[in-house]
Design a protein around this motif. Structure first.
Motif, PDB file in Angstrom:
ATOM      1  N   LEU A  15     -28.295 -12.899  26.124  1.00  0.00           N
ATOM      2  CA  LEU A  15     -28.871 -11.768  25.399  1.00  0.00           C
ATOM      3  C   LEU A  15     -28.867 -10.484  26.220  1.00  0.00           C
ATOM      4  O   LEU A  15     -28.570  -9.417  25.704  1.00  0.00           O
ATOM      5  CB  LEU A  15     -30.294 -12.109  24.956  1.00  0.00           C
ATOM      6  CG  LEU A  15     -30.420 -13.283  23.987  1.00  0.00           C
ATOM      7  CD1 LEU A  15     -31.887 -13.633  23.774  1.00  0.00           C
ATOM      8  CD2 LEU A  15     -29.741 -12.974  22.678  1.00  0.00           C
ATOM      9  N   SER A  16     -29.194 -10.585  27.504  1.00  0.00           N
ATOM     10  CA  SER A  16     -29.294  -9.375  28.324  1.00  0.00           C
ATOM     11  C   SER A  16     -27.940  -8.693  28.487  1.00  0.00           C
ATOM     12  O   SER A  16     -27.871  -7.466  28.551  1.00  0.00           O
ATOM     13  CB  SER A  16     -29.923  -9.678  29.679  1.00  0.00           C
ATOM     14  OG  SER A  16     -29.108 -10.531  30.434  1.00  0.00           O
ATOM     15  N   THR A  23     -26.935  -0.679  25.057  1.00  0.00           N
ATOM     16  CA  THR A  23     -27.681   0.481  25.554  1.00  0.00           C
ATOM     17  C   THR A  23     -26.753   1.439  26.299  1.00  0.00           C
ATOM     18  O   THR A  23     -26.825   2.656  26.122  1.00  0.00           O
ATOM     19  CB  THR A  23     -28.832   0.022  26.477  1.00  0.00           C
ATOM     20  OG1 THR A  23     -29.699  -0.829  25.736  1.00  0.00           O
ATOM     21  CG2 THR A  23     -29.615   1.192  27.023  1.00  0.00           C
ATOM     22  N   SER A  24     -25.866   0.885  27.114  1.00  0.00           N
ATOM     23  CA  SER A  24     -24.907   1.693  27.852  1.00  0.00           C
ATOM     24  C   SER A  24     -23.982   2.462  26.903  1.00  0.00           C
ATOM     25  O   SER A  24     -23.708   3.653  27.117  1.00  0.00           O
ATOM     26  CB  SER A  24     -24.080   0.803  28.779  1.00  0.00           C
ATOM     27  OG  SER A  24     -23.011   1.515  29.344  1.00  0.00           O
ATOM     28  N   LEU A  25     -23.503   1.790  25.857  1.00  0.00           N
ATOM     29  CA  LEU A  25     -22.629   2.455  24.887  1.00  0.00           C
ATOM     30  C   LEU A  25     -23.349   3.597  24.178  1.00  0.00           C
ATOM     31  O   LEU A  25     -22.788   4.676  23.985  1.00  0.00           O
ATOM     32  CB  LEU A  25     -22.112   1.447  23.863  1.00  0.00           C
ATOM     33  CG  LEU A  25     -21.053   0.473  24.348  1.00  0.00           C
ATOM     34  CD1 LEU A  25     -20.781  -0.588  23.288  1.00  0.00           C
ATOM     35  CD2 LEU A  25     -19.770   1.198  24.717  1.00  0.00           C
ATOM     36  N   GLU A  26     -24.593   3.351  23.797  1.00  0.00           N
ATOM     37  CA  GLU A  26     -25.361   4.393  23.116  1.00  0.00           C
ATOM     38  C   GLU A  26     -25.588   5.592  24.033  1.00  0.00           C
ATOM     39  O   GLU A  26     -25.518   6.741  23.597  1.00  0.00           O
ATOM     40  CB  GLU A  26     -26.678   3.817  22.600  1.00  0.00           C
ATOM     41  CG  GLU A  26     -26.462   2.865  21.429  1.00  0.00           C
ATOM     42  CD  GLU A  26     -27.686   2.040  21.071  1.00  0.00           C
ATOM     43  OE1 GLU A  26     -28.693   2.071  21.813  1.00  0.00           O
ATOM     44  OE2 GLU A  26     -27.614   1.348  20.041  1.00  0.00           O
ATOM     45  N   GLN A  40     -13.681   6.113  20.420  1.00  0.00           N
ATOM     46  CA  GLN A  40     -13.461   4.926  21.247  1.00  0.00           C
ATOM     47  C   GLN A  40     -14.779   4.186  21.484  1.00  0.00           C
ATOM     48  O   GLN A  40     -14.857   2.969  21.349  1.00  0.00           O
ATOM     49  CB  GLN A  40     -12.833   5.301  22.583  1.00  0.00           C
ATOM     50  CG  GLN A  40     -12.616   4.106  23.491  1.00  0.00           C
ATOM     51  CD  GLN A  40     -12.144   4.504  24.873  1.00  0.00           C
ATOM     52  OE1 GLN A  40     -11.891   5.672  25.157  1.00  0.00           O
ATOM     53  NE2 GLN A  40     -12.034   3.529  25.750  1.00  0.00           N
ATOM     54  N   ILE A  41     -15.816   4.932  21.812  1.00  0.00           N
ATOM     55  CA  ILE A  41     -17.124   4.324  22.068  1.00  0.00           C
ATOM     56  C   ILE A  41     -17.661   3.688  20.795  1.00  0.00           C
ATOM     57  O   ILE A  41     -18.205   2.577  20.822  1.00  0.00           O
ATOM     58  CB  ILE A  41     -18.111   5.364  22.644  1.00  0.00           C
ATOM     59  CG1 ILE A  41     -17.639   5.808  24.032  1.00  0.00           C
ATOM     60  CG2 ILE A  41     -19.523   4.801  22.709  1.00  0.00           C
ATOM     61  CD1 ILE A  41     -18.384   7.009  24.591  1.00  0.00           C
ATOM     62  N   LEU A  42     -17.504   4.365  19.665  1.00  0.00           N
ATOM     63  CA  LEU A  42     -17.951   3.790  18.387  1.00  0.00           C
ATOM     64  C   LEU A  42     -17.201   2.494  18.073  1.00  0.00           C
ATOM     65  O   LEU A  42     -17.790   1.543  17.549  1.00  0.00           O
ATOM     66  CB  LEU A  42     -17.785   4.799  17.250  1.00  0.00           C
ATOM     67  CG  LEU A  42     -18.809   5.923  17.225  1.00  0.00           C
ATOM     68  CD1 LEU A  42     -18.414   6.974  16.191  1.00  0.00           C
ATOM     69  CD2 LEU A  42     -20.202   5.381  16.940  1.00  0.00           C
ATOM     70  N   GLY A  43     -15.912   2.445  18.409  1.00  0.00           N
ATOM     71  CA  GLY A  43     -15.129   1.223  18.220  1.00  0.00           C
ATOM     72  C   GLY A  43     -15.647   0.090  19.093  1.00  0.00           C
ATOM     73  O   GLY A  43     -15.763  -1.063  18.642  1.00  0.00           O
ATOM     74  N   GLU A  44     -15.962   0.396  20.346  1.00  0.00           N
ATOM     75  CA  GLU A  44     -16.529  -0.612  21.255  1.00  0.00           C
ATOM     76  C   GLU A  44     -17.881  -1.097  20.740  1.00  0.00           C
ATOM     77  O   GLU A  44     -18.187  -2.285  20.798  1.00  0.00           O
ATOM     78  CB  GLU A  44     -16.694  -0.032  22.657  1.00  0.00           C
ATOM     79  CG  GLU A  44     -15.406   0.207  23.397  1.00  0.00           C
ATOM     80  CD  GLU A  44     -15.656   0.793  24.783  1.00  0.00           C
ATOM     81  OE1 GLU A  44     -16.592   0.338  25.473  1.00  0.00           O
ATOM     82  OE2 GLU A  44     -14.912   1.704  25.164  1.00  0.00           O
ATOM     83  N   LYS A  45     -18.689  -0.158  20.255  1.00  0.00           N
ATOM     84  CA  LYS A  45     -20.017  -0.506  19.731  1.00  0.00           C
ATOM     85  C   LYS A  45     -19.890  -1.412  18.505  1.00  0.00           C
ATOM     86  O   LYS A  45     -20.609  -2.398  18.365  1.00  0.00           O
ATOM     87  CB  LYS A  45     -20.793   0.765  19.394  1.00  0.00           C
ATOM     88  CG  LYS A  45     -22.223   0.516  18.985  1.00  0.00           C
ATOM     89  CD  LYS A  45     -22.977   1.819  18.779  1.00  0.00           C
ATOM     90  CE  LYS A  45     -24.405   1.489  18.402  1.00  0.00           C
ATOM     91  NZ  LYS A  45     -24.910   2.211  17.309  1.00  0.00           N
ATOM     92  N   LYS A  46     -18.949  -1.105  17.620  1.00  0.00           N
ATOM     93  CA  LYS A  46     -18.727  -1.927  16.422  1.00  0.00           C
ATOM     94  C   LYS A  46     -18.289  -3.334  16.814  1.00  0.00           C
ATOM     95  O   LYS A  46     -18.766  -4.317  16.250  1.00  0.00           O
ATOM     96  CB  LYS A  46     -17.656  -1.273  15.536  1.00  0.00           C
ATOM     97  CG  LYS A  46     -17.143  -2.147  14.411  1.00  0.00           C
ATOM     98  CD  LYS A  46     -17.833  -1.860  13.115  1.00  0.00           C
ATOM     99  CE  LYS A  46     -17.219  -2.565  11.929  1.00  0.00           C
ATOM    100  NZ  LYS A  46     -17.417  -3.989  11.866  1.00  0.00           N
TER     101      LYS A  46
END
Length: 130
Positions: A15-16, A23-26, A40-46
């Motif tokens: 989980l961590s 959190t890092s992506l946000e 790119q970041i939104l793609g990683e987050k998705k």
């Protein structure tokens, strides 16, 4: 127990890793300079959110644990009772007991992290004296 009769537990390590990376992506998204970087970041987050959803589907019994790929040792031989959930660049390692119908999510890793290095660090941390 989930809808398929399995009990799934996700370790704190599992989980961590996902929570920390999310959190890092946000944080990166809020400070990015360009639209292409934001995409790119939104793609990683998705991808991470899809991975988390797939792990939760296992926990709820929406997905069948038998569909997970078998983890292979360095020589290509299967490691008994160890399976991996793969969603894009994320991997979640599980130990499944098909008789007891228990699954434990042990570790979640981004493809940029090496499994052996991560396990070595986890073992070193576990054996540190308080």
């Amino acid at each position: 127990m989930n809808a398929l009769g399995w009990k799934f537990i996700h370790s704190e390590t599992f989980l961590s890793a996902t929570e920390g990376y999310l959190t890092s992506l946000e944080s990166r998204l809020s400070s990015c300079a360009s639209e292409s970087e934001a995409e790119q970041i939104l793609g990683e987050k998705k991808a991470l959110e899809d991975f988390i959803a797939a792990a939760l589907n296992l926990q709820r019994g929406v997905a069948e644990p038998g569909q997970l790929a078998i983890v292979l040792d360095g020589d290509g031989s299967p490691i008994p009772n160890y399976h991996v959930l793969v969603v894009e660049k994320w991997r979640g390692y599980y130990r499944l007991d098909p008789v007891a119908k228990v699954g434990i999510g042990i570790l979640a890793l981004h493809e940029s992290h090496k499994l052996q290095d991560t396990l070595k660090k986890a073992l070193e941390e576990a054996f540190k004296k308080p």
